[in-house]
Design an enzyme around this catalytic site. Structure first.
Site, PDB file in Angstrom:
ATOM      1  N   ASN A   1      48.941  59.554  46.532  1.00  0.00           N
ATOM      2  CA  ASN A   1      50.106  58.819  46.034  1.00  0.00           C
ATOM      3  C   ASN A   1      51.118  59.709  45.320  1.00  0.00           C
ATOM      4  O   ASN A   1      52.014  59.202  44.642  1.00  0.00           O
ATOM      5  CB  ASN A   1      49.680  57.673  45.103  1.00  0.00           C
TER       6      ASN A   1
ATOM      7  N   GLU B   1      62.793  52.290  44.488  1.00  0.00           N
ATOM      8  CA  GLU B   1      61.790  52.677  45.476  1.00  0.00           C
ATOM      9  C   GLU B   1      61.380  51.467  46.305  1.00  0.00           C
ATOM     10  O   GLU B   1      61.145  50.382  45.775  1.00  0.00           O
ATOM     11  CB  GLU B   1      60.578  53.293  44.780  1.00  0.00           C
TER      12      GLU B   1
ATOM     13  N   GLU C   1      59.449  49.546  42.816  1.00  0.00           N
ATOM     14  CA  GLU C   1      59.746  49.784  41.409  1.00  0.00           C
ATOM     15  C   GLU C   1      61.100  50.455  41.307  1.00  0.00           C
ATOM     16  O   GLU C   1      61.659  50.922  42.303  1.00  0.00           O
ATOM     17  CB  GLU C   1      58.687  50.683  40.773  1.00  0.00           C
TER      18      GLU C   1
ATOM     19  N   ASN D   1      62.800  53.607  39.146  1.00  0.00           N
ATOM     20  CA  ASN D   1      62.627  54.700  38.203  1.00  0.00           C
ATOM     21  C   ASN D   1      63.941  54.910  37.463  1.00  0.00           C
ATOM     22  O   ASN D   1      64.949  55.280  38.072  1.00  0.00           O
ATOM     23  CB  ASN D   1      62.207  55.974  38.925  1.00  0.00           C
TER      24      ASN D   1
ATOM     25  N   PHE E   1      42.327  70.750  47.718  1.00  0.00           N
ATOM     26  CA  PHE E   1      43.502  70.655  46.852  1.00  0.00           C
ATOM     27  C   PHE E   1      43.129  70.623  45.365  1.00  0.00           C
ATOM     28  O   PHE E   1      43.782  69.971  44.560  1.00  0.00           O
ATOM     29  CB  PHE E   1      44.335  69.413  47.204  1.00  0.00           C
TER      30      PHE E   1
END
Length: 693
Positions: free
Chosen positions: A235, A275, A292, A294, A352
């Site tokens: 995410n 978004e 949402e 930002n 990662f």
């Protein structure tokens, strides 16, 4: 206009704001924690003020310290960057009470949009499409399980105040909810001071598209086109581009007008981003839903700057000073294509895992050391602005690096692991992507692991280049993890020839130095290159401007461009093919890094190669009985004790690194023999946490 502003942030965004302020003739004040005392943003600013110890909760998140710094230095305004205090209503109000301007939206808009639960309710009431879900606070895990079942799996659990990929878990089953709900609450509390969680339906085949909005304090609100941010891992965005290859002009207009209406409903001004989640399986482009808003500058704002010619930081400063926007919606340009990749301190070859430590060497792409947003805020002057940037080899391509690190700096476990942002602009999407590959080959980073190979592999991936992407792209295309970009036969042949050249020139240099061992260099030096499980016989003859190589008895290869011992970055033409290769010594071997993969190569004399076949490889130690720390970080929870029996996949411990929680699981059924580590310990990579019978 302000005479002096303070930047309440660190790293690349602090440097980014300072550059624009300097160009506008505004003095700047940096703030720093003890971990950042010698950071580039501190050196760049006109003044700097210490805040406190490294943890953000004791430094960058303490609003009273920021206000004290403003009063001590005479700063009239504060730019918050992103993260930290950028979306805190209480911070904006405290600044206003102290007579200091907040370079951002009004406190009420921050409150309305910063709370994901309340913002969805507001959007719903305003007639905006929202994702189906439960928009009230959820107190217990059992309640979360019931709600998830009612909505229908898969669902997404989200911290109400979350952002940047933190405080989010995808759940495909009741088990996932029970394991992840408390973790989401803890991440929300530790990162944002808010442990409220809501649950919504997970849209399958989703694309993440966002609209940049910009408004002034006089009622003017515009949308500045869209950004595609679908390439994500856990995410968190990895690649962004503007515009989106999926969005049509009609869809752009519908999304933009909806975003403006939502911003107007809360009295928004300054820069902000709406978004949206888009159903990528719907070719009509009509299935988009509000996620949402930002209420701050986004990490990926440079791609919007590149296609519009606007400096968003400058616009935010001008709006905060009370100026009207100098242009209208019809004047917003969409010129060419821009792509941004995020260079992180993480090891893609080891799942990662975050990497911390000393940044021994850092060199951004050689064509991109001074790229900053344009000199003017006029969107009609795009062509003039491109002239002020350093271009790549292709005159129609622009390469930009936004960073905030330097040689000798520390990548700390206390903050986000981003090292830099690489932005490329070109007239077409394909050209902008090609420019990314060339520029990524030129990133030199030593001392810590980085994801440059992975980013290059993404840029070369046929599915990404086709534009057929979703937020599941990385999980779908790399289900077994990342092992480097595929290498074709031509690249293998070219690298074998380069490896032979590098080794011969090194031997030649050693033979010329007094008291050094080295064999005499013959007109045609023979070497055996062991590469990718195969052996290549190569004959090498260096000359003044390059090297001739005969590989496996085939055609003669002409390598135009000379390598010098110790040289890190090698750019050559091999029979007309441009190769940009990083050369590193790795013990007795060589590492050649290019085009999304790092290759370990042995170069041996023929008689040594014959004898090497009889050498027995040392077996790797058996670590199956140990649970090791996969990264440096804090052990926040240990779920087992001596004598406990565990099953495969059972959670054993939880580690926090770079503000993210990582659940460590048992690889097989076993009994716990010892627990050398305990909750609260700071662990080094590969430190033993649990030993099994």
């Amino acid at each position: 206009m302000f005479k002096k502003i303070l930047i309440a942030n660190r790293g690349e965004i602090a440097c980014r704001v300072i550059r624009t302020a300097r160009r506008m003739g505004i003095k700047t004040v940096a703030v720093y924690s003890d971990a950042d005392a010698r950071a580039p943003h501190v050196k760049m600013a006109d003044e700097a003020v210490r805040l406190g110890p490294p943890p953000a909760s004791e430094s960058y998140l303490k609003a009273e310290l920021i206000i004290d710094a403003c009063k001590a230095t005479g700063a009239e305004a504060v730019h918050p960057g992103y993260g930290f205090l950028s979306e805190r209503k209480s911070f904006a109000k405290a600044l206003a009470k102290a007579g200091i301007t907040f370079i951002g939206p009004p406190p009420n808009a921050i409150a309305a949009m910063g709370d994901k639960i309340e913002s969805k309710k507001l959007a719903r009431d305003a007639g905006v499409n929202i994702v189906p879900g439960y928009l009230d606070d959820i107190a217990t895990t059992d309640e979360a399980v019931k709600i998830a079942k009612d909505i229908g799996f898969p669902v997404m659990m989200k911290a109400s105040a979350g952002g940047g990929g933190k405080g989010m878990r995808l759940a495909w089953s009741e088990k996932d909810v029970r394991e992840g709900f408390d973790s989401v609450k803890r991440e929300g509390l530790s990162s944002f001071g808010d442990d409220r969680v809501f649950i919504e339906k997970f849209i399958e085949a989703p694309r993440h598209i966002e609209i940049q909005v910009l408004g002034d304090q006089h009622g003017n609100i515009l949308y500045l086109n869209e950004r595609e941010c679908s390439i994500q891992r856990r995410n968190q965005k990895v690649v962004e581009e503007a515009p989106s290859p999926f969005v049509s002009p009609e869809m752009r207009k519908a999304m933009g007008e909806q975003a403006v209406a939502l911003a107007r409903a809360v009295g928004y001004y300054s820069a902000g981003t709406v978004e949206l989640i888009v159903n990528g399986a719907d070719p009509s482009g009509k299935s988009f839903y509000f996620l949402e808003m930002n209420t701050r500058l986004q990490v990926e704002h440079p791609v919007t700057e590149e296609i519009t010619g606007l400096d968003l930081v400058e616009q935010m400063i001008r709006v905060a000073a009370g100026e009207k926007l100098a242009f209208g919606q019809d004047e917003v340009r969409l010129d060419g294509w821009a792509v941004e990749t995020r260079v992180y301190a993480e090891d893609p070859y080891r799942g990662f895992l975050p990497s911390t430590g000393r940044l021994v060497r850092y060199r951004p792409p050689i064509e991109a050391n001074t790229h900053h947003p344009s000199e003017s805020g006029d969107p009609a002057s795009k062509n003039e602005k491109l002239g002020s940037r350093v271009r790549g080899n292709d005159e129609s391509v622009v390469v930009r690096v936004d960073d905030g690190v330097a040689d000798g700096g520390e990548v700390s476990m206390f903050y986000d692991p981003m090292i830099a942002k690489l932005i490329t602009w070109a007239p077409t999407r394909e050209a902008a992507i090609d420019a990314q590959v060339d520029a990524l080959d030129q990133f030199v980073i030593d001392g810590i692991s980085d994801n440059v190979d992975f980013l290059s592999a993404l840029m070369q991936h046929t599915r990404y280049r086709s534009g057929e992407i979703t937020t599941g792209f990385i999980a779908e295309e790399y289900p077994e993890g990342f092992e480097g970009a595929p290498t074709d036969a031509q690249l293998i042949a070219d690298l074998a020839a380069i490896a032979g050249m590098v080794a011969v020139i090194t031997d030649e240099r050693a033979a010329e130095i007094s008291d050094q061992l080295g064999e005499a260099v013959h007109p045609l030096c023979e070497r055996v290159v062991c590469f990718g499980g195969a052996e290549h016989k190569v004959r090498i003859k260096p000359y003044k401007g390059g090297t001739l190589a005969l590989l496996d008895g085939g055609e003669l290869i002409d390598i135009v461009g000379r390598w010098a011992p110790g040289q890190r970055l090698l750019t050559v033409l091999i029979d007309g093919r441009k190769r940009i290769v990083q050369v590193r010594r790795a013990g007795r071997d060589w590492e050649l890094q290019t085009h999304g993969a790092t290759h370990r190569v042995q170069v041996l004399s023929p008689h040594v190669a014959d004898l090497a076949k009889y050498m027995v490889d040392k077996p790797a130690p058996d670590l199956s009985r140990l649970l090791l720390a996969p990264m440096p970080g804090l052990l926040t929870r240990l779920d087992v004790a001596v004598g406990d029996k565990v099953e495969p996949g059972q959670p054993v411990a939880v580690m926090e690194a770079m503000k993210m929680e990582n659940i460590l699981r048992a690889a097989r059924a076993a009994t716990v023999k010892a627990t050398p580590a305990k909750a609260g310990d700071s662990l080094a990579v590969d430190q033993v946490i649990v030993e099994f019978e």
